[in-house]
Write a protein that holds these residues in place. Structure first.
Motif, mmCIF file in Angstrom:
data_model
loop_
_atom_site.group_PDB
_atom_site.id
_atom_site.type_symbol
_atom_site.label_atom_id
_atom_site.label_comp_id
_atom_site.label_asym_id
_atom_site.label_seq_id
_atom_site.Cartn_x
_atom_site.Cartn_y
_atom_site.Cartn_z
ATOM 1 N N LEU A 1 26.522 -58.803 -32.019
ATOM 2 C CA LEU A 1 25.737 -58.332 -33.160
ATOM 3 C C LEU A 1 26.666 -57.787 -34.251
ATOM 4 O O LEU A 1 26.527 -58.123 -35.418
ATOM 5 C CB LEU A 1 24.795 -57.225 -32.667
ATOM 6 C CG LEU A 1 23.562 -56.895 -33.486
ATOM 7 C CD1 LEU A 1 22.606 -58.068 -33.528
ATOM 8 C CD2 LEU A 1 22.849 -55.680 -32.890
ATOM 9 N N ASN B 1 28.442 -60.366 -35.945
ATOM 10 C CA ASN B 1 27.495 -61.316 -36.530
ATOM 11 C C ASN B 1 27.604 -62.724 -35.945
ATOM 12 O O ASN B 1 27.474 -63.724 -36.645
ATOM 13 C CB ASN B 1 27.688 -61.364 -38.051
ATOM 14 C CG ASN B 1 26.467 -61.940 -38.749
ATOM 15 O OD1 ASN B 1 25.361 -61.916 -38.204
ATOM 16 N ND2 ASN B 1 26.667 -62.489 -39.938
ATOM 17 N N GLN B 2 27.827 -62.791 -34.645
ATOM 18 C CA GLN B 2 27.914 -64.098 -33.987
ATOM 19 C C GLN B 2 26.559 -64.581 -33.475
ATOM 20 O O GLN B 2 26.262 -65.773 -33.512
ATOM 21 C CB GLN B 2 28.873 -64.020 -32.800
ATOM 22 C CG GLN B 2 30.315 -63.843 -33.193
ATOM 23 C CD GLN B 2 31.190 -63.850 -31.957
ATOM 24 O OE1 GLN B 2 31.396 -64.890 -31.334
ATOM 25 N NE2 GLN B 2 31.677 -62.692 -31.573
ATOM 26 N N ALA B 3 25.800 -63.666 -32.938
ATOM 27 C CA ALA B 3 24.500 -64.022 -32.355
ATOM 28 C C ALA B 3 23.625 -62.787 -32.320
ATOM 29 O O ALA B 3 24.129 -61.659 -32.293
ATOM 30 C CB ALA B 3 24.681 -64.557 -30.934
ATOM 31 N N ILE B 4 22.318 -62.981 -32.348
ATOM 32 C CA ILE B 4 21.384 -61.858 -32.299
ATOM 33 C C ILE B 4 20.609 -61.963 -30.985
ATOM 34 O O ILE B 4 19.615 -62.691 -30.888
ATOM 35 C CB ILE B 4 20.401 -61.886 -33.498
ATOM 36 C CG1 ILE B 4 21.115 -62.255 -34.807
ATOM 37 C CG2 ILE B 4 19.646 -60.568 -33.608
ATOM 38 C CD1 ILE B 4 22.174 -61.274 -35.249
ATOM 39 N N HIS C 1 18.942 -59.678 -27.767
ATOM 40 C CA HIS C 1 18.549 -58.348 -27.304
ATOM 41 C C HIS C 1 17.947 -58.418 -25.904
ATOM 42 O O HIS C 1 17.340 -59.419 -25.531
ATOM 43 C CB HIS C 1 17.515 -57.737 -28.249
ATOM 44 C CG HIS C 1 18.074 -57.301 -29.566
ATOM 45 N ND1 HIS C 1 18.639 -56.075 -29.753
ATOM 46 C CD2 HIS C 1 18.163 -57.948 -30.760
ATOM 47 C CE1 HIS C 1 19.048 -55.965 -31.003
ATOM 48 N NE2 HIS C 1 18.776 -57.087 -31.641
ATOM 49 N N LYS D 1 15.017 -57.266 -23.557
ATOM 50 C CA LYS D 1 13.655 -56.772 -23.744
ATOM 51 C C LYS D 1 13.486 -55.454 -23.012
ATOM 52 O O LYS D 1 14.083 -55.240 -21.958
ATOM 53 C CB LYS D 1 12.659 -57.797 -23.202
ATOM 54 C CG LYS D 1 12.667 -59.091 -23.978
ATOM 55 C CD LYS D 1 11.576 -60.028 -23.505
ATOM 56 C CE LYS D 1 11.673 -61.347 -24.238
ATOM 57 N NZ LYS D 1 10.704 -62.327 -23.714
ATOM 58 N N ASN E 1 16.641 -62.532 -24.839
ATOM 59 C CA ASN E 1 16.503 -63.708 -25.699
ATOM 60 C C ASN E 1 16.953 -63.397 -27.119
ATOM 61 O O ASN E 1 17.225 -62.250 -27.448
ATOM 62 C CB ASN E 1 15.089 -64.307 -25.634
ATOM 63 C CG ASN E 1 14.059 -63.492 -26.384
ATOM 64 O OD1 ASN E 1 14.344 -62.439 -26.949
ATOM 65 N ND2 ASN E 1 12.839 -63.976 -26.389
ATOM 66 N N GLY E 2 17.077 -64.467 -27.902
ATOM 67 C CA GLY E 2 17.550 -64.287 -29.259
ATOM 68 C C GLY E 2 17.976 -65.599 -29.872
ATOM 69 O O GLY E 2 17.519 -66.672 -29.444
ATOM 70 N N ILE E 3 18.851 -65.501 -30.858
ATOM 71 C CA ILE E 3 19.221 -66.699 -31.617
ATOM 72 C C ILE E 3 20.738 -66.790 -31.783
ATOM 73 O O ILE E 3 21.424 -65.793 -31.995
ATOM 74 C CB ILE E 3 18.500 -66.713 -32.999
ATOM 75 C CG1 ILE E 3 18.766 -68.005 -33.769
ATOM 76 C CG2 ILE E 3 18.876 -65.481 -33.826
ATOM 77 C CD1 ILE E 3 17.882 -68.177 -34.995
ATOM 78 N N GLY F 1 21.119 -70.857 -34.943
ATOM 79 C CA GLY F 1 19.822 -71.486 -35.127
ATOM 80 C C GLY F 1 19.120 -71.894 -33.851
ATOM 81 O O GLY F 1 17.956 -72.293 -33.884
ATOM 82 N N ARG F 2 19.820 -71.779 -32.715
ATOM 83 C CA ARG F 2 19.219 -72.180 -31.441
ATOM 84 C C ARG F 2 18.595 -70.985 -30.734
ATOM 85 O O ARG F 2 19.147 -69.881 -30.745
ATOM 86 C CB ARG F 2 20.282 -72.797 -30.515
ATOM 87 C CG ARG F 2 20.925 -74.069 -31.043
ATOM 88 C CD ARG F 2 19.989 -75.259 -30.983
ATOM 89 N NE ARG F 2 19.555 -75.590 -29.634
ATOM 90 C CZ ARG F 2 20.226 -76.391 -28.795
ATOM 91 N NH1 ARG F 2 21.364 -76.931 -29.157
ATOM 92 N NH2 ARG F 2 19.731 -76.658 -27.604
ATOM 93 N N TYR F 3 17.471 -71.223 -30.107
ATOM 94 C CA TYR F 3 16.821 -70.193 -29.314
ATOM 95 C C TYR F 3 17.526 -70.058 -27.964
ATOM 96 O O TYR F 3 17.693 -71.033 -27.234
ATOM 97 C CB TYR F 3 15.348 -70.540 -29.103
ATOM 98 C CG TYR F 3 14.626 -69.580 -28.180
ATOM 99 C CD1 TYR F 3 14.155 -68.364 -28.655
ATOM 100 C CD2 TYR F 3 14.422 -69.899 -26.842
ATOM 101 C CE1 TYR F 3 13.496 -67.484 -27.819
ATOM 102 C CE2 TYR F 3 13.759 -69.015 -25.995
ATOM 103 C CZ TYR F 3 13.300 -67.811 -26.500
ATOM 104 O OH TYR F 3 12.654 -66.941 -25.659
ATOM 105 N N ALA G 1 15.043 -74.760 -25.735
ATOM 106 C CA ALA G 1 15.880 -73.567 -25.621
ATOM 107 C C ALA G 1 17.179 -73.860 -24.883
ATOM 108 O O ALA G 1 17.256 -74.788 -24.085
ATOM 109 C CB ALA G 1 15.123 -72.471 -24.879
#
Lengths: 195, 195
Positions: free
Chosen positions: A42, A45-48, A50, A52, A85-87, A90-92, A127
């Motif tokens: 995060l 800024n590579q991937a978002i 988290h 749950k 999960n996250g992004i 652009g990929r889930y 996914a």
């Protein structure tokens, strides 16, 4: 309802602190390592991604004067999805993390059927889905694609074994070297095999 | 990210052909409607979208003999992300749902700064991100793109208003007709403007 796996440590999910400088990986839980990794992703800024929150059935809440609402009775619920999960690009991304003390295999009782169902659903929709399996005795962590898991999972209902051997995981999955910043650098595997 | 412009007419045109059965929406919360919608999407295998559990800080847990663990003390935590996410046609979907009793505008105190930060992050990584805003007095629900929200949000720190008027939401967002099965059929908007 009972708490899955009786893993008390995941209750303290919020207590994982970032940016620990002098640190040793020994004794760190997989969850703490993944949280630190996600935090690093995060910040850079590579991937978002988290985790749950732990699902909780709230039964009674008190509202004391002049202070915050206190939950006085609640129960752990079984999660209906995976934990993370996250992004990424652009990929889930969707995954579950499991730690085992088993020496030779990853037992299926670590996973719930509805989690498998969820993983199948997201895979069908495109996914990138996997589990991170840690053998805590060896401190080895593997990236194991959900698609492989499905086959072994189904086999158990046709007389197959109720676990996946380390050998199979080594063959079908990818070992994740423990690193300093991205402690469980699963994006590297994704980058190499999915993107 | 392509943001779709000036196609608002066709949405309203499409929405007139909705099958309104004998069904009143009165009294249903937006959350209940969205949960039912997500359930319908799941059952019809259109999209895999889940609400995240309410984040709770657990302080004390009792383990009575022969029964489930009971959480005896816990507190509500602020969410660090939005409430809903998942996958639709391979795309990462992320949104927040907000209901207001306000008659003329959507006030920003309904949203937390870190939720805005999260939305910016996922948008940057290619997410389809939005808020569903319901004006409960009128029982009108709008799909409002996150990209538009960001501008208005920033403006409040430069002397701008601390809300978005219904007029602006009508112009920049898309009304979601209430339906029987997919009560808040936001996929239709996504399909039309994003995919």
């Amino acid at each position: 309802m009972h708490y899955p796996n009786g893993k008390k440590q995941s209750v303290n999910a919020a207590s994982t602190s970032v940016n620990e400088t002098i640190y040793s990986n020994r004794g760190m839980t997989l969850e703490a390592d993944i949280n630190a990794t996600n935090q690093f992703y995060l910040q850079t800024n590579q991937a978002i991604i988290h985790k749950k929150p732990t699902p909780v059935q709230i039964v009674r809440v008190d509202y004391p004067r002049r202070s915050a609402a206190v939950i006085k009775e609640a129960y752990f619920k079984q999660a209906s999805t995976t934990d993370y999960n996250g992004i990424y690009k652009g990929r889930y991304i969707d995954f579950e993390a499991k730690e085992t003390k088993n020496k030779t295999s990853f037992p299926f009782h670590n996973i719930h059927e509805h989690q498998i169902d969820h993983m199948k659903q997201v895979v069908e929709h495109g996914a990138i889905c996997f589990i991170l399996i840690r053998f805590s005795l060896y401190q080895k962590t593997y990236f194991y694609p959900a698609e492989r898991l499905f086959d072994h999972w189904e086999n158990q209902f046709n007389g197959g074994r109720k676990s996946i051997s380390i050998k199979t995981i080594e063959k079908e999955g990818y070992i994740i070297p423990i690193q300093y910043q991205a402690r469980v650098d699963y994006l590297k595997i994704i980058e190499q095999y999915y993107i």
